[in-house]
Design a protein around this motif. Sequence first.
Motif, PDB file in Angstrom:
ATOM      1  N   SER A 146      33.545  40.425  41.284  1.00  0.00           N
ATOM      2  CA  SER A 146      32.403  41.515  41.525  1.00  0.00           C
ATOM      3  C   SER A 146      33.410  42.961  41.742  1.00  0.00           C
ATOM      4  O   SER A 146      34.804  42.747  41.676  1.00  0.00           O
ATOM      5  N   ALA A 147      32.845  43.680  41.514  1.00  0.00           N
ATOM      6  CA  ALA A 147      33.338  45.132  41.453  1.00  0.00           C
ATOM      7  C   ALA A 147      34.168  45.458  42.795  1.00  0.00           C
ATOM      8  O   ALA A 147      35.192  45.782  42.845  1.00  0.00           O
ATOM      9  N   ASP A 148      33.587  44.832  43.778  1.00  0.00           N
ATOM     10  CA  ASP A 148      34.449  44.930  45.027  1.00  0.00           C
ATOM     11  C   ASP A 148      35.642  44.091  45.179  1.00  0.00           C
ATOM     12  O   ASP A 148      36.611  44.577  45.760  1.00  0.00           O
ATOM     13  N   GLU A 149      35.474  43.212  44.843  1.00  0.00           N
ATOM     14  CA  GLU A 149      36.892  42.460  44.587  1.00  0.00           C
ATOM     15  C   GLU A 149      37.834  42.707  43.845  1.00  0.00           C
ATOM     16  O   GLU A 149      39.170  42.998  44.088  1.00  0.00           O
ATOM     17  N   GLU A 151      38.305  46.032  43.297  1.00  0.00           N
ATOM     18  CA  GLU A 151      39.096  47.035  44.003  1.00  0.00           C
ATOM     19  C   GLU A 151      39.654  46.537  44.974  1.00  0.00           C
ATOM     20  O   GLU A 151      40.847  47.352  45.585  1.00  0.00           O
ATOM     21  N   ALA A 152      39.389  45.621  45.455  1.00  0.00           N
ATOM     22  CA  ALA A 152      40.166  45.018  46.652  1.00  0.00           C
ATOM     23  C   ALA A 152      41.485  44.633  46.190  1.00  0.00           C
ATOM     24  O   ALA A 152      42.707  44.706  46.694  1.00  0.00           O
TER      25      ALA A 152
END
Length: 220
Positions: A146-149, A151-152
């Motif tokens: 995912s995009a959040d992953e 960014e993380a």
Amino acid sequence: FAVSSMSSASASASAASSSSAASATAAFASCPIPARQGPADDGENSADVVRHGNTVLLVMSDEKRMFVEAGAKGAQKFGKISCSTNGILGQRFGSIFEVTRKGLVLVEDSDSMTRAEESSALLSANAAEASDNRDLVDRNTSQKLSADEIEAMKAEGASGKDIIQALVQNSETWSNKTQFSQQKYLAQKEKKHAPRVRLLRCDVASVCETYFLKNTEKVN
């Protein structure tokens, strides 16, 4: 008597001239020699490396260009990545750098603006057998990362190379793509997550070309 006097006068003048020349030579020899300015620690000519305050040209892999002042405070924006450009200080013109969130990092083992050689190792051997992508259906759900992953990963300091590898490993359709499609995919991800820039000197040719490309309609 007149001839003798003239000879004496000439001899005296010559002696005086020789004395003056000797004095001047001695004075010059005693003058301290100014320290030579310039060569970098690696022996490069000072004109070939970037010094603080120099205005230089950075060319991205997508041919976008920007003028940068070496050593200037603040961050420069490269696509979606903003970072310091101080990494170019003391480096040779023509060098290639990878853009990271921590700054510009010199690429020492390659003269390529892309990771073509490194990325080729990610290509699927089975992809060469396929002739096209007719059976491939992309519903934007094939990427498990995912995009959040992503960014993380960036926040944790992951390199662009690590992110691209993770994207490939988490793509459900990767092995079904042709090698051409895989190379195109990698090129797109490199521009986004691991862009590179080439350091150029600002001369008449590079400056004119840059302004021409930026304002083609005005130049024409």
